[in-house]
Design a protein around this motif. Structure first.
Motif, PDB file in Angstrom:
ATOM      1  N   TYR A  60       3.660  23.668  16.295  1.00 34.74           N
ATOM      2  CA  TYR A  60       3.438  22.380  16.961  1.00 34.74           C
ATOM      3  C   TYR A  60       4.516  21.379  16.570  1.00 34.74           C
ATOM      4  O   TYR A  60       5.098  20.702  17.426  1.00 34.74           O
ATOM      5  N   SER A  61       4.801  21.286  15.277  1.00 32.54           N
ATOM      6  CA  SER A  61       5.816  20.354  14.797  1.00 32.54           C
ATOM      7  C   SER A  61       7.191  20.698  15.359  1.00 32.54           C
ATOM      8  O   SER A  61       7.950  19.815  15.765  1.00 32.54           O
ATOM      9  N   GLY A  62       7.525  21.995  15.383  1.00 34.41           N
ATOM     10  CA  GLY A  62       8.827  22.414  15.886  1.00 34.41           C
ATOM     11  C   GLY A  62       9.022  22.084  17.352  1.00 34.41           C
ATOM     12  O   GLY A  62      10.073  21.551  17.750  1.00 34.41           O
ATOM     13  N   PHE A 105       1.542  24.601  23.582  1.00 38.86           N
ATOM     14  CA  PHE A 105       0.712  23.952  24.588  1.00 38.86           C
ATOM     15  C   PHE A 105       0.348  22.531  24.171  1.00 38.86           C
ATOM     16  O   PHE A 105       0.488  21.578  24.946  1.00 38.86           O
ATOM     17  N   PHE A 106      -0.112  22.373  22.928  1.00 35.00           N
ATOM     18  CA  PHE A 106      -0.529  21.045  22.472  1.00 35.00           C
ATOM     19  C   PHE A 106       0.666  20.118  22.242  1.00 35.00           C
ATOM     20  O   PHE A 106       0.525  18.897  22.324  1.00 35.00           O
ATOM     21  N   ALA A 107       1.833  20.685  21.947  1.00 31.78           N
ATOM     22  CA  ALA A 107       3.022  19.847  21.821  1.00 31.78           C
ATOM     23  C   ALA A 107       3.428  19.278  23.173  1.00 31.78           C
ATOM     24  O   ALA A 107       3.982  18.164  23.241  1.00 31.78           O
ATOM     25  N   LEU A 113      -4.481  16.441  25.213  1.00 33.96           N
ATOM     26  CA  LEU A 113      -5.383  17.522  24.815  1.00 33.96           C
ATOM     27  C   LEU A 113      -5.349  17.727  23.304  1.00 33.96           C
ATOM     28  O   LEU A 113      -6.370  18.058  22.684  1.00 33.96           O
ATOM     29  N   HIS A 114      -4.181  17.549  22.717  1.00 32.73           N
ATOM     30  CA  HIS A 114      -4.076  17.683  21.263  1.00 32.73           C
ATOM     31  C   HIS A 114      -4.918  16.627  20.561  1.00 32.73           C
ATOM     32  O   HIS A 114      -5.609  16.917  19.580  1.00 32.73           O
TER      33      HIS A 114
END
Length: 239
Positions: free
Chosen positions: A128-130, A70-72, A77-78
């Motif tokens: 998130y990174s992926g 979601f944050f990615a 929002l992140h």
């Protein structure tokens, strides 16, 4: 290297270099292991620890993976939530034990919460990174194939982020295992951490060694399982 350490242990304990109370002989540890197996104590402690570890761990997975995705996707929002998340990440879960005991008691909920907090951020950050580093051409491919959101996640985005996700899952399991055992040293009536603590109070160093060895073996086994699963479902990964 393990063989050399074992030989050194045998020499140090057998020749009296170290007090037997501090370093029991391997034979004494084996006898204690057999005793704990025969009376069922060891299996009870292992099952209690595994149940708590996997319970809290799977809760962390269910929360962290969707949040990572979601944050990615929604960087605004992140950014808005980064301060809160970073603040929580910097707080060692074990430092919250007194507060969690006060809020939740000394039952299973407090221990599951400790595991969840310990394993959440490795899983979340890697997920998130992926998802964040996915090639933009994946989005173009999804449009070309006319995939809906669920199909895009299932067939393109999740497989593309899978190596990073699995790295987070492996790290999260390690963190959850260590945090749980530490929590059991303080507030528990069962589990490997409790076994170590209780044996220490009873001056049973041999049983302490049994608990430590079992923690190491179970942790190594869990990590090996994760590696095998990763090679099976993501053979393109070089983890």
């Amino acid at each position: 290297m393990p063989l050399a350490l074992f030989i050194l242990w045998c020499l140090a304990s057998g020749l009296g270099w170290v007090n037997p109370y501090l370093l029991p002989k391997p034979a004494s540890v084996y006898v204690a292991f057999v005793e704990l197996i025969e009376d069922g104590t060891l299996f009870n402690h292992i099952s209690a620890s595994l149940g708590r570890a996997f319970g809290g761990y799977f809760l962390a997975v269910l929360i962290a993976l969707p949040m990572g995705y979601f944050f990615a996707k929604y960087e605004t929002l992140h950014i808005q939530s980064r301060l809160i998340l970073e603040s929580l990440r910097m707080i060692p879960p074990l430092s919250l034990i007194p507060l969690l005991i006060l809020w939740l008691g000394i039952g299973e909920v407090a221990k599951l919460t400790i595991v969840l907090l310990a394993s959440f951020f490795p899983i979340y950050l890697n997920a998130y990174s992926g998802f964040k580093q996915l090639d933009y051409r994946y989005g173009e491919l999804a449009k070309t194939l006319n995939l809906n959101t669920f199909e895009k996640i299932k067939h393109i985005e999740f497989p593309g982020a899978l190596p990073a996700v699995f790295t987070g899952l492996r790290l999260g399991f390690g963190y959850s295992w260590r945090a749980l055992v530490s929590a059991e040293l303080i507030a528990a009536s069962s589990g490997l951490g409790y076994l170590i603590s209780d044996a220490s109070e009873m001056a049973r160093t041999d049983q302490v060694f049994v608990g430590i060895v079992m923690i190491a073996l179970l942790g190594i086994t869990g990590d090996w399982i994760f590696q095998r699963i990763l090679k099976k479902v993501a053979p393109w990964s070089h983890q």
